[in-house]
Design an enzyme around this catalytic site. Structure first.
Site, PDB file in Angstrom:
ATOM      1  N   SER A   1     -44.363  56.546  16.575  1.00 30.15           N
ATOM      2  CA  SER A   1     -45.802  56.790  16.750  1.00 30.15           C
ATOM      3  C   SER A   1     -46.620  56.033  15.694  1.00 30.15           C
ATOM      4  CB  SER A   1     -46.086  58.280  16.617  1.00 30.15           C
ATOM      5  OG  SER A   1     -45.912  58.663  15.259  1.00 30.15           O
TER       6      SER A   1
ATOM      7  N   ASP B   1     -18.905  43.336   1.994  1.00 27.42           N
ATOM      8  CA  ASP B   1     -18.418  44.576   2.602  1.00 27.42           C
ATOM      9  C   ASP B   1     -18.598  45.754   1.643  1.00 27.42           C
ATOM     10  OD1 ASP B   1     -16.885  45.895   4.834  1.00 27.42           O
ATOM     11  OD2 ASP B   1     -15.596  46.392   3.141  1.00 27.42           O
TER      12      ASP B   1
ATOM     13  N   HIS C   1      -9.026  42.636   5.073  1.00 29.79           N
ATOM     14  CA  HIS C   1     -10.088  42.786   4.072  1.00 29.79           C
ATOM     15  C   HIS C   1      -9.716  41.834   2.932  1.00 29.79           C
ATOM     16  CE1 HIS C   1     -12.878  44.445   1.190  1.00 29.79           C
ATOM     17  NE2 HIS C   1     -13.249  45.409   2.008  1.00 29.79           N
TER      18      HIS C   1
ATOM     19  N   GLY D   1      -1.697  52.726  10.421  1.00 31.10           N
ATOM     20  CA  GLY D   1      -2.785  53.680  10.203  1.00 31.10           C
ATOM     21  C   GLY D   1      -3.976  53.307  11.056  1.00 31.10           C
TER      22      GLY D   1
ATOM     23  N   GLY E   1     -10.677  51.097  13.195  1.00 30.88           N
ATOM     24  CA  GLY E   1      -9.659  50.800  14.201  1.00 30.88           C
ATOM     25  C   GLY E   1      -9.976  51.429  15.549  1.00 30.88           C
TER      26      GLY E   1
ATOM     27  N   GLU F   1     -21.172  48.996   1.969  1.00 35.83           N
ATOM     28  CA  GLU F   1     -20.667  50.381   1.911  1.00 35.83           C
ATOM     29  C   GLU F   1     -21.372  51.184   0.825  1.00 35.83           C
ATOM     30  OE1 GLU F   1     -16.044  49.433   3.258  1.00 35.83           O
ATOM     31  OE2 GLU F   1     -16.508  49.815   1.167  1.00 35.83           O
TER      32      GLU F   1
ATOM     33  N   ARG G   1       7.526  51.685   5.738  1.00 36.25           N
ATOM     34  CA  ARG G   1       8.411  51.989   4.614  1.00 36.25           C
ATOM     35  C   ARG G   1       9.433  53.054   5.019  1.00 36.25           C
ATOM     36  NH1 ARG G   1       3.751  54.791   0.811  1.00 36.25           N
ATOM     37  NH2 ARG G   1       2.781  55.988   2.475  1.00 36.25           N
TER      38      ARG G   1
END
Ligand SMILES: NC(=O)c1ccc[n+]([C@@H]2O[C@H](COP(=O)([O-])OP(=O)(O)OC[C@H]3O[C@@H](n4cnc5c(N)ncnc54)[C@H](OP(=O)(O)O)[C@@H]3O)[C@@H](O)[C@H]2O)c1
Length: 340
Positions: free
Chosen positions: A252, A191, A108, A29, A134, A195, A51
């Site tokens: 500014s 992580d 992960h 993936g 990725g 998120e 699989r």
């Protein structure tokens, strides 16, 4: 903290080349394909495990990669877990005999941290968390650069864990970007905190709330969208290059005065308290348990479907369609894809 405070980073010259045996990427993936292609281009002995009946078999073969069954995957010297974290328990059931002294590499910390997957004592547990999707890893590699990554050796059963981890990081280009140390527990918490508090949760919620406030007061939805969302990219680019203070120096005096005297109060003690609460749910495993139970029950993100039809997203589509924004190619926008 000053600029001389130690932050130890490893680079390509600190990493050996991969001279070992077969590398299996389990899953094709987001990360799996990107990493497999880098290994293929570097001439490493990589194959992909998928699989039975996987729709990814054809694209992997078309990319010139050999596809094997999961039952063969754990015979490799290095097994890279490139399936979704919440699928790892099921994916592990398909493995055959595990090669003692091999290494399992996670992208992960979530699944090994909370015991969703339990590697045998006889294998190394490695972590390499790329600091981006990725597509970013692959395009950095292809351009001769590399995406930085967080790395950890959690268990060294083979005595070769560090060497294998560094060689792998070099092979996918991450060592060119730089490697910094972490551990499974830290990477998992930080992580998810990033998120939830900032990247996918906090900032989008703030943008939307600010847009709703303006529109409810009668201001134009497109004008509000441009101000609250489109300009965010330009400011984020400045912060990415120069830090928050660098960004502030580029705006500014009026913007600076308003930001300091009025804007900073938007993140007050109540929000800070909520950030602390959020951190506790991550450290205690409450979030992990909730996500595990929800994903097992079959989660689908109904909110995304709703957002496609709402006035905020509709304003965004008009803004992107009718104005020519630097860096936004029309075809990419029409396909609904981001820059990554
Ligand atoms: N996505 C990111 O930006 C990112 C960034 C850093 C780290 N990571 C980490 O990288 C790892 C992989 O994430 P990802 O986003 O690359 O995953 P992903 O794109 O969702 O992975 C899809 C692949 O996993 C396979 N798969 C799904 N369920 C499976 C199961 N039950 N058994 C066997 N194979 C299964 C799919 O098989 P089929 O082809 O058969 O459908 C497909 O090949 C995770 O640990 C993630 O946290 C991701």
């Amino acid at each position: 903290m000053n600029d001389d405070a130690p932050f130890q980073v490893l680079h390509e010259e600190d990493c050996p080349r991969w001279t070992g045996g077969r590398i299996v990427i389990y899953g094709y993936g987001n990360q799996g394909r990107a990493q497999a292609l880098c290994l293929r281009d570097g001439g490493l002995p990589v194959v992909v495990a998928l699989r039975p009946g996987s729709p990814s078999r054809e694209p992997a073969a078309a990319d010139g990669l050999t596809v094997i069954e999961p039952v063969e995957a754990a015979k490799a010297e290095l097994l890279v877990w490139a399936v979704p974290d919440e699928a790892m328990t099921d994916a592990a059931k398909g493995l055959g005999t595990v090669r003692a002294g091999s290494s399992w590499l996670f992208l992960h910390g979530l699944a090994p941290r909370w015991g969703w997957i339990e590697p045998p004592e006889t294998v190394d547990i490695l972590l390499l968390a790329p600091q981006g999707p990725g597509a970013a890893l692959r395009s950095a590699y292809a351009s001769g650069a590399g995406l930085p990554a967080a790395i950890a050796v959690e268990h060294d059963a083979s005595g070769k864990a560090h060497q294998r981890l560094l060689a792998y990081a070099r092979a996918i280009g991450c060592a060119r970007g730089g490697l910094f140390r972490t551990d499974l527990a830290e990477e998992t918490v930080v992580d998810h905190f990033g998120e939830q508090a900032v990247l996918c949760g906090g900032v989008p919620a703030l943008v939307r709330a600010a847009w709703e406030t303006l529109v409810a007061a009668g201001y134009g939805p497109e004008t509000a969208y441009i101000e609250c969302l489109m300009q965010l990219k330009l400011l984020v680019d400045l912060m990415y290059k120069r830090g928050v203070e660098g960004m502030r120096r580029a705006v500014s005096p009026t913007a600076l005065f308003g930001a300091r005297e009025y804007g900073a109060a938007v993140i007050g003690p109540e929000t800070r308290g909520r950030l602390t609460d959020l951190l506790k749910t991550l450290e205690s495993g409450e979030f992990a348990a909730s996500w595990r139970a929800t994903s097992k029950a079959g989660w689908n993100d109904g909110e995304l479907t709703t957002e496609r039809d709402d006035t905020f997203e509709a304003a965004g589509r008009r803004v992107r369609r009718c104005l020519r924004w630097p860096g936004l190619e029309r075809s990419a926008v029409e396909k609904g894809r981001g820059a990554g």
